[in-house]
Write a protein that holds these residues in place. Structure first.
Motif, mmCIF file in Angstrom:
data_model
loop_
_atom_site.group_PDB
_atom_site.id
_atom_site.type_symbol
_atom_site.label_atom_id
_atom_site.label_comp_id
_atom_site.label_asym_id
_atom_site.label_seq_id
_atom_site.Cartn_x
_atom_site.Cartn_y
_atom_site.Cartn_z
ATOM 1 N N LYS A 194 31.565 32.267 45.801
ATOM 2 C CA LYS A 194 31.439 30.812 45.716
ATOM 3 C C LYS A 194 30.161 30.344 46.409
ATOM 4 O O LYS A 194 29.784 30.847 47.462
ATOM 5 N N SER A 234 37.337 25.267 34.537
ATOM 6 C CA SER A 234 37.079 26.703 34.586
ATOM 7 C C SER A 234 37.131 27.274 33.183
ATOM 8 O O SER A 234 37.848 26.761 32.302
ATOM 9 N N PHE A 272 35.596 34.930 35.146
ATOM 10 C CA PHE A 272 35.714 33.480 35.015
ATOM 11 C C PHE A 272 34.611 32.777 35.788
ATOM 12 O O PHE A 272 33.977 33.350 36.687
ATOM 13 N N ALA A 273 34.397 31.517 35.430
ATOM 14 C CA ALA A 273 33.467 30.638 36.129
ATOM 15 C C ALA A 273 34.171 29.309 36.386
ATOM 16 O O ALA A 273 34.950 28.838 35.549
ATOM 17 N N LYS A 274 33.916 28.730 37.563
ATOM 18 C CA LYS A 274 34.534 27.461 37.945
ATOM 19 C C LYS A 274 33.474 26.507 38.493
ATOM 20 O O LYS A 274 32.505 26.928 39.124
ATOM 21 N N LEU A 275 33.706 25.228 38.258
ATOM 22 C CA LEU A 275 32.887 24.180 38.852
ATOM 23 C C LEU A 275 33.801 23.104 39.399
ATOM 24 O O LEU A 275 34.629 22.549 38.669
ATOM 25 N N ALA A 280 36.526 35.926 43.883
ATOM 26 C CA ALA A 280 35.320 35.253 43.398
ATOM 27 C C ALA A 280 34.282 35.109 44.500
ATOM 28 O O ALA A 280 34.587 35.215 45.695
ATOM 29 N N ILE A 311 30.421 26.013 43.038
ATOM 30 C CA ILE A 311 30.501 26.786 41.800
ATOM 31 C C ILE A 311 30.971 28.198 42.151
ATOM 32 O O ILE A 311 30.710 28.693 43.249
ATOM 33 N N GLN A 312 31.681 28.817 41.205
ATOM 34 C CA GLN A 312 32.232 30.143 41.453
ATOM 35 C C GLN A 312 32.029 31.055 40.251
ATOM 36 O O GLN A 312 32.078 30.604 39.103
ATOM 37 N N LEU A 313 31.847 32.327 40.531
ATOM 38 C CA LEU A 313 31.886 33.390 39.536
ATOM 39 C C LEU A 313 32.820 34.460 40.080
ATOM 40 O O LEU A 313 32.673 34.890 41.234
ATOM 41 N N GLU A 357 37.549 31.181 31.389
ATOM 42 C CA GLU A 357 37.898 32.566 31.684
ATOM 43 C C GLU A 357 37.890 33.392 30.411
ATOM 44 O O GLU A 357 38.343 32.928 29.358
#
Length: 219
Positions: A66, A211, A28-31, A64, A47-49, A213
């Motif tokens: 970050k 996010s 997943f990726a998040k902002l 994750a 930001i996260q991976l 996923e």
């Protein structure tokens, strides 16, 4: 002690995976974006991976990496003949451990809660500028840096749903509250050529996030 937290928390996540009812690896990726009047252009972000090894009907632990970034509003002082200015920013690289918890049954859209604990290294940089021979041009006088470790919690609440019929892609939008507080670290940034220093307010803030996923196994 700080490194021991890394080991303990990550081990707990992987040990818990042994009890999962539904092995469903995912990435997943998040902002996340936040507003705060102390920060340049009223905002900072992360930001996260990351990935998840498993999930069941109600719970899905996540791990994750970050990256945080933000800049304080420029601090300026004017006199009759000169102008002084401080420009300050920070970056952070962290590991995050969290759990996405479904609060309603997954139909077309469902409600979820996502608490998350993050820990890692932050770097702070500040530069002191002053007008000299040319009163219209700021010239760099001094730069200072500081590094420290931080840990904090984020709490997200939002809606989520599948993008495709195979139920591999999940998209979510949410409100997120961060407890991140960098005031003491900014206080360490001091100059030899001026008594000015960054004076930020507490940056614990409410923000918004999205996010995306992807599950490698069909649901």
């Amino acid at each position: 002690m700080f490194k021991q937290k890394y080991v303990i928390i990550i081990c707990c996540v992987f040990c818990f995976s042994a009890y999962a009812q539904d092995i469903s690896p995912s990435v997943f990726a998040k902002l996340n974006g936040f507003r705060n009047k102390s920060f340049k252009e009223n905002g900072f972000y992360d930001i996260q991976l990351g990935f998840g090894l498993f999930s069941d009907f109600w719970i899905a632990p996540k791990l994750a990496f970050k990256h945080n970034n933000g800049a304080l509003n420029d601090a300026s002082v004017f006199t009759e003949t000169t102008e002084e200015q401080l420009r300050t920013n920070y970056t952070g690289n962290l590991v995050s451990v969290g759990t996405k918890i479904r609060l309603t049954k997954p139909e077309d859209v469902w409600l979820f809660f996502w608490p998350e604990y993050s820990f890692g290294n932050f770097k702070y940089s500040s530069s002191y500028f002053k007008t000299e021979n040319n009163p219209t041009r700021l010239q760099l006088q001094e730069s200072v840096n500081y590094k420290n470790q931080q840990d904090y919690f984020d709490f997200a609440l939002g809606l989520e749903g599948y993008l495709d019929f195979d139920q591999r892609f999940l998209i979510s939008a949410y409100l997120v509250y961060t407890t991140l507080d960098l005031r003491q670290d900014f206080d360490q940034l001091s100059f030899t050529q001026t008594g000015q220093r960054p004076i930020p307010e507490k940056n614990s803030s409410l923000g918004i996030g999205v996010s995306l996923e992807y599950h490698f196994s069909k649901k």
